[in-house]
Design an enzyme around this catalytic site. Structure first.
Site, PDB file in Angstrom:
ATOM      1  N   LYS A 128       0.861  -1.185   0.000  1.00 11.05           N
ATOM      2  CA  LYS A 128       0.000   0.000   0.000  1.00 11.05           C
ATOM      3  C   LYS A 128       0.891   1.226   0.000  1.00 11.05           C
ATOM      4  O   LYS A 128       1.997   1.194   0.545  1.00 11.05           O
ATOM      5  CB  LYS A 128      -0.886   0.026   1.260  1.00 11.05           C
ATOM      6  CG  LYS A 128      -2.107   0.903   1.102  1.00 11.05           C
ATOM      7  CD  LYS A 128      -3.194   0.186   0.321  1.00 11.05           C
ATOM      8  CE  LYS A 128      -4.438   1.015   0.148  1.00 11.05           C
ATOM      9  NZ  LYS A 128      -5.518   0.221  -0.461  1.00 11.05           N
TER      10      LYS A 128
HETATM   11  P1  NAD Z   1     -12.922   7.709  -2.566  1.00  9.20           P
HETATM   12  O1  NAD Z   1     -11.856   8.715  -2.338  1.00  9.20           O
HETATM   13  O2  NAD Z   1     -13.456   7.566  -3.933  1.00  9.20           O
HETATM   14  O3  NAD Z   1     -14.165   8.005  -1.572  1.00  9.20           O
HETATM   15  C1  NAD Z   1     -13.966   8.154  -0.204  1.00  9.20           C
HETATM   16  C2  NAD Z   1     -15.301   8.512   0.436  1.00  9.20           C
HETATM   17  O4  NAD Z   1     -15.102   8.607   1.843  1.00  9.20           O
HETATM   18  C3  NAD Z   1     -15.864   9.863  -0.016  1.00  9.20           C
HETATM   19  O5  NAD Z   1     -17.236   9.742  -0.272  1.00  9.20           O
HETATM   20  C4  NAD Z   1     -15.652  10.749   1.212  1.00  9.20           C
HETATM   21  O6  NAD Z   1     -16.634  11.754   1.335  1.00  9.20           O
HETATM   22  C5  NAD Z   1     -15.784   9.736   2.326  1.00  9.20           C
HETATM   23  N1  NAD Z   1     -15.185  10.245   3.548  1.00  9.20           N
HETATM   24  C6  NAD Z   1     -13.941  10.721   3.738  1.00  9.20           C
HETATM   25  N2  NAD Z   1     -13.788  11.158   4.997  1.00  9.20           N
HETATM   26  C7  NAD Z   1     -14.967  10.934   5.618  1.00  9.20           C
HETATM   27  C8  NAD Z   1     -15.441  11.173   6.928  1.00  9.20           C
HETATM   28  N3  NAD Z   1     -14.669  11.710   7.855  1.00  9.20           N
HETATM   29  N4  NAD Z   1     -16.728  10.818   7.216  1.00  9.20           N
HETATM   30  C9  NAD Z   1     -17.532  10.265   6.293  1.00  9.20           C
HETATM   31  N5  NAD Z   1     -17.121  10.015   5.023  1.00  9.20           N
HETATM   32  C10 NAD Z   1     -15.859  10.343   4.704  1.00  9.20           C
HETATM   33  O7  NAD Z   1     -12.358   6.317  -2.008  1.00  9.20           O
HETATM   34  P2  NAD Z   1     -12.771   4.838  -2.448  1.00  9.20           P
HETATM   35  O8  NAD Z   1     -11.854   4.415  -3.530  1.00  9.20           O
HETATM   36  O9  NAD Z   1     -14.229   4.772  -2.650  1.00  9.20           O
HETATM   37  O10 NAD Z   1     -12.362   3.990  -1.154  1.00  9.20           O
HETATM   38  C11 NAD Z   1     -13.241   3.817  -0.047  1.00  9.20           C
HETATM   39  C12 NAD Z   1     -12.770   2.654   0.791  1.00  9.20           C
HETATM   40  O11 NAD Z   1     -12.736   1.473  -0.015  1.00  9.20           O
HETATM   41  C13 NAD Z   1     -11.367   2.752   1.383  1.00  9.20           C
HETATM   42  O12 NAD Z   1     -11.324   2.042   2.605  1.00  9.20           O
HETATM   43  C14 NAD Z   1     -10.506   2.040   0.363  1.00  9.20           C
HETATM   44  O13 NAD Z   1      -9.296   1.585   0.895  1.00  9.20           O
HETATM   45  C15 NAD Z   1     -11.442   0.893   0.026  1.00  9.20           C
HETATM   46  N6  NAD Z   1     -11.169   0.236  -1.260  1.00  9.20           N
HETATM   47  C16 NAD Z   1     -11.161   0.922  -2.427  1.00  9.20           C
HETATM   48  C17 NAD Z   1     -10.943   0.235  -3.617  1.00  9.20           C
HETATM   49  C18 NAD Z   1     -11.007   0.919  -4.957  1.00  9.20           C
HETATM   50  O14 NAD Z   1     -10.972   0.214  -5.973  1.00  9.20           O
HETATM   51  N7  NAD Z   1     -11.116   2.227  -5.034  1.00  9.20           N
HETATM   52  C19 NAD Z   1     -10.695  -1.151  -3.607  1.00  9.20           C
HETATM   53  C20 NAD Z   1     -10.725  -1.825  -2.386  1.00  9.20           C
HETATM   54  C21 NAD Z   1     -10.967  -1.124  -1.216  1.00  9.20           C
END
Ligand code: NAD
Length: 442
Positions: A128
């Protein structure tokens, strides 16, 4: 799906943690996560040396990127790349841009990638990366400069056969395009085509894969389709709430809507909204794209964060940052299933509380494995110079997700443990077997 936590297992875990000669902080996210992994290892009698090797990442890289801002001033941005384990194949894992990111968080996410890739049977290890920056607070040109500088600074610590980053919180296909272009510029002429595979989650027009953007949400839906019937729930009749409406949250919502489930409440960094009659996932996605968050969405009412957590729903889906479901929130939650779309969204005491109350907890390394699985498909297409249709990607993703979900379920029954321990145990079985076959150099 019972729970087993033997005293002997706890003792063995404690022994490994003591051997690390590291701090022993029960509130530390990395410590909590490795403790849970070691607890699962003890259910399988995984050899001591394997547990010891998995207890710390192989490499922890820290770098600082000096960037001239648009106004002529200079800033130094801290970056991390943690490579946890590569016994199964090249390191693989996202790059996060967030202003509050810490090394222990990156270590935790790298460890979870090792487990996730092993569970999904992908030929990858876990890594990561992160950059301590608020991507919303800098201009696109500044974001491009810092991304290129970070990629150059990482140098040969990343590569299509060695360590392959992908998008995560705060990064997207554009970020990956800048990273790939920078890496290709440093590659020898004869290796430029293969160099494109240095990152996944690229734009479709530049080596990306059909279905990658929605892949994590799609994987969540496949897991629900596989596991809910066993819990006596029909997906089409479920109501749910979501934390986060970014890539994972918004795609999960749009795909669940197509299957008849009803979105009731959403919380993101701008606020919380509710509509008991249902929120249109597509319309909300447009609103978030235009305004940056869920706040102000005209067809829902604003509520407090406390009311959001206490809203009765069938499925509660955290899809934002780590540890957002803590004990205080868990005590007020009224759901049947917690679906961990985000990584490490639940504190151990919150999980314990929810399990005691009979809430099913579907673990993150299973629920969100769809992203890295389609990243693997993208990497494979790059290596073969192929382009697969979305229907092919979706069908192959479904095979991987359903197999992983069934494996977790079977492991939980075999070991008489909860689903989180079962998901780690299933992953550890594969890692341990490969260590046994390969041996440990020298
Ligand atoms: P992203 O940046 O697209 O979205 C993040 C979201 O979290 C946003 O809607 C934001 O408003 C919200 N957020 C941030 N701070 C916050 C807070 N304090 N309170 C409430 N909401 C809050 O990120 P993503 O890619 O959707 O990733 C989200 C999760 O999924 C993470 O844990 C990431 O590690 C995991 N993940 C992502 C992927 C991927 O393909 N993008 C794959 C596996 C896991």
């Amino acid at each position: 799906m019972g729970s087993k936590n033997t005293a002997a297992a706890g003792q063995s875990t404690r022994q490994i943690i003591d051997e690390l000669e590291d701090y022993y902080d029960k509130d530390n996210l990395y410590f909590q996560t490795i403790s849970s992994v070691l607890e699962a290892a003890d259910l399988l009698n995984i050899p001591h040396n394997v547990k010891l090797m998995l207890s710390q990442p192989k490499n922890e890289i820290m770098l600082h990127c000096p960037i001239q801002m648009d106004d002529g001033s200079w800033q130094l941005f801290k970056g991390y790349r943690v490579q946890h384990n590569n016994v199964l194949g090249p390191y693989k894992g996202g790059i996060r841009y967030h202003h509050e990111v810490k090394l222990d968080e990156v270590k935790t996410l790298a460890l979870l990638m090792t487990m996730k890739c092993a569970l999904a049977r992908l030929p990858y290890g876990g890594a990561k990366g992160a950059l301590k920056i608020d991507p919303r607070a800098v201009s696109p040109r500044e974001l491009e400069r810092v991304t290129r500088r970070m990629t150059a600074a990482l140098g040969n610590n990343i590569g299509p056969d060695y360590d392959i980053p992908a998008p995560d919180v705060g990064t997207n296909a554009q970020t990956m395009a800048w990273m790939a272009d920078t890496y290709i510029n440093f590659a020898e002429s004869s290796r430029k085509v293969m160099a494109q595979g240095v990152v996944t989650g690229k734009p479709l027009e530049f080596g990306g894969s059909a279905g990658r953007e929605k892949a994590t949400g799609q994987g969540v839906v496949f897991v629900l389709e596989t596991l809910l019937p066993g819990i006596g729930l029909e997906l089409a009749r479920q109501s749910y709430s979501l934390i986060g409406y970014g890539n994972v949250g918004s795609w999960t919502a749009r795909l669940l809507q197509a299957r008849g489930a009803q979105l009731k409440a959403v919380l993101d960094h701008t606020g919380a909204i509710i509509n008991q009659a249902g929120i249109d996932a597509e319309a909300l996605a447009v609103h978030v794209r235009q305004t940056g968050g869920v706040r102000g969405y005209p067809h829902a009412r604003e509520i407090s964060e406390a009311d959001f957590y206490a809203t009765p729903v069938d499925l509660f889906i955290p899809a934002a940052l780590e540890q957002m479901v803590d004990l205080e929130h868990a005590r007020t939650m009224q759901c049947k299933v917690l679906v961990e779309a985000a990584n490490a969204p639940t504190t151990p005491d919150a999980e314990h509380h929810l399990l005691e109350r009979g809430v099913e907890v579907l673990p993150a390394i299973l629920c969100n494995a769809g992203g890295v699985t389609v990243s693997y498909f993208e990497w494979k297409q790059n290596r073969l110079s192929e382009t697969w249709d979305e229907s092919v990607v979706d069908a192959r993703l479904k095979t991987v997700m359903c197999r992983a979900a069934a494996h977790v379920l079977a492991t939980a029954e075999k070991l008489d443990c909860n689903l989180r321990l079962a998901s780690y145990a299933a992953a550890l079985e594969r890692i341990s077997t490969v260590y046994r076959l390969r041996g440990v150099f020298p």
